[in-house]
Design a protein around this motif. Structure first.
Motif, short mmCIF file in Angstrom:
data_model
loop_
_atom_site.label_atom_id
_atom_site.label_comp_id
_atom_site.label_asym_id
_atom_site.label_seq_id
_atom_site.Cartn_x
_atom_site.Cartn_y
_atom_site.Cartn_z
N GLU A 271 35.17 45.34 33.59
CA GLU A 271 34.19 46.42 33.60
C GLU A 271 32.92 46.09 32.81
OE1 GLU A 271 35.99 49.90 32.04
OE2 GLU A 271 36.15 49.15 29.99
N HIS A 272 32.97 45.05 31.97
CA HIS A 272 31.75 44.64 31.28
C HIS A 272 30.75 44.04 32.25
CE1 HIS A 272 33.51 44.43 26.94
NE2 HIS A 272 33.86 45.52 27.59
N ARG A 273 31.22 43.67 33.44
CA ARG A 273 30.34 43.09 34.45
C ARG A 273 30.23 43.95 35.70
NH1 ARG A 273 33.52 38.90 35.73
NH2 ARG A 273 32.05 38.29 37.37
N ALA A 314 29.76 42.30 42.11
CA ALA A 314 30.73 43.40 42.13
C ALA A 314 31.65 43.30 43.34
CB ALA A 314 30.00 44.74 42.11
N ALA A 315 31.06 43.02 44.50
CA ALA A 315 31.86 42.92 45.72
C ALA A 315 32.84 41.76 45.63
CB ALA A 315 30.94 42.76 46.93
N TYR A 316 32.39 40.65 45.08
CA TYR A 316 33.26 39.47 44.94
C TYR A 316 34.49 39.81 44.09
CZ TYR A 316 34.75 34.77 43.55
OH TYR A 316 35.48 33.63 43.30
N GLU A 317 34.26 40.47 42.97
CA GLU A 317 35.37 40.82 42.09
C GLU A 317 36.25 41.93 42.68
OE1 GLU A 317 36.23 39.10 39.69
OE2 GLU A 317 34.46 38.05 38.94
N LEU A 318 35.61 42.92 43.29
CA LEU A 318 36.37 44.04 43.83
C LEU A 318 37.20 43.63 45.04
CD1 LEU A 318 33.86 47.01 43.48
CD2 LEU A 318 35.96 46.62 42.18
#
Length: 409
Positions: A271-273, A314-318
């Motif tokens: 969540e820091h990113r 965000a999309a990459y991580e999610l």
């Protein structure tokens, strides 16, 4: 020959001593289906016709259900459908965030009747709780003016704030609201309102809202990925919100990961990113800005490269997070929701597709793998208000089993 419409409901039990559970099952069936006759309730809940009739009479006397005009189907006797009475119960939800506090009042079916917000004053929880109690009092007065019966039918106050709860943290950590977590908040709110008060994290509250009146309505297995100031997940498993041993289930924002394509090998919380806080830092926007949503959506409309880069990350991580959640929990659907601008949510949904391959890829699906839920500042407060309604009226399997996990309320 008349077609029998499918009815969504949990099963009741005809064993002795389970009337409270059966009442909840009946209320839940009416909430899911809108209106049902006694025969349909018996068929859907697996209760005897006599048990259904007794419970319907009891709920009607308590002002929780009401009959509609009789309906004739085919050549048989007309049947009388029943519906929930919205004015049968009311609840208030409270969201405490880092810069603002919000209250919402709802009725039995989850309709928002009034809502109010205020800036959270400086000075910490000792000062803030007084402002919160004042806001709750104004909400109750406004609710009573709209629905006078709410004075006697208010079932509780639900509170939502960022987690995780009960862990050691730096007092100055902006992610944790440590001062509020060590403050006797529930005791002060209970004493100041004379209501039954319960606490949940903001992601769980968002999931509760989706379950009551949103995309998870009627689903038994749904995961809500909440993207707000931080990042979390609300877990709806077997029709009930799963909280974990200490109320911290779904704290996916605390997952440690490395930045994509960087040279820094340090692991940092996700969540820091991937959060509105991280986006505000990139866009140089104050998270307390009253026009926060407007400024973020303006950056999206102008195709700000900084926002575009954040969305890609965000999309990459999610995508990976969603694939892991599907693999572990096997949900019917995953719902992206939270305190983010609608424009940003739609942009993120577009970039998230195609999703990574997972066990959720099946030809016969009743719901999409990923869908958009509530994305507005009031989602958490609505979920907080839904919690007392759910706690009071939703079926609880532990009520049948007469078991309780250690440390559960």
């Amino acid at each position: 020959m008349n077609e029998i419409r499918p009815i969504r409901a949990k099963s009741g039990t005809n064993q002795e001593g389970t009337s409270a559970h059966n009442r909840r099952v009946m209320i839940d069936a009416l909430r899911l289906n809108g209106h049902l006759s006694r025969a349909e309730l018996a068929r859907a809940t697996a209760l005897t016709k006599q048990a259904v009739s007794n419970i319907v009479d009891e709920l009607e006397n308590d002002g929780l259900v009401a009959s509609l005009a009789a309906v004739r189907k085919g050549r048989g006797q007309p049947s009388t459908p029943y519906r929930l009475v919205p004015e049968g119960a009311f609840a208030i939800g409270l969201q405490i965030d880092r810069h603002v506090t919000r209250t919402v009042a709802v009725d039995l079916i989850g309709t928002v009747l009034t809502r109010k917000d205020a800036k959270l004053p400086a000075g910490g929880p000792e000062v803030g709780v007084e402002a919160i109690l004042s806001l709750i009092d104004k909400t109750r007065q406004e609710l009573a003016a709209i629905a006078p019966e709410s004075r006697d039918r208010l079932v509780g106050l639900g509170v939502a704030m960022p987690g995780p709860f009960g862990i050691d943290s730096d007092a100055d950590d902006p992610w944790m609201m440590a001062a509020w977590q060590s403050f006797p908040l529930l005791e002060r709110l209970s004493a100041g309102t004379a209501l039954d008060v319960r606490l949940q994290n903001d992601a769980a509250a968002a999931a509760t809202a989706e379950k009551l009146v949103g995309a998870a309505h009627g689903l038994d297995h749904a995961l809500c990925v909440y993207l707000g100031y931080g990042l979390g997940a609300g877990l709806i498993l077997d029709g009930e919100l799963y909280r974990g041993a200490h109320g911290n289930a779904g704290e996916i924002g605390m997952i440690l990961c490395r930045p994509r394509g960087g040279t820094d090998d340090r692991r940092t919380p996700l969540e820091h990113r991937i959060s509105i806080a991280s986006l505000c830092d990139i866009l140089e926007i104050d998270p307390a800005d009253p026009n926060l949503y407007g400024r973020i959506d303006a950056a999206a409309a102008l195709q700000d490269s900084r926002l575009a880069d954040w969305v890609e990350d965000a999309a990459y991580e999610l995508q990976a997070t969603i694939q892991i959640l599907e693999t572990v929990f096997d949900p019917q659907t995953i719902i992206l929701c939270g305190g983010m601008p609608p424009g940003l949510a739609r942009l993120l949904m577009d970039v998230l597709h195609p999703l990574l391959p997972s066990i959720a890829e099946r030809r016969q699906r009743s719901a999409p793998r990923l869908q958009l839920g509530f994305t507005d500042p009031w989602a958490v407060a609505i979920g907080a208000a839904a919690e007392p309604i759910s706690r009071t009226f939703d079926p609880r399997f532990s009520a049948i089993l007469k078991t309780r996990s250690a440390g559960s309320p």
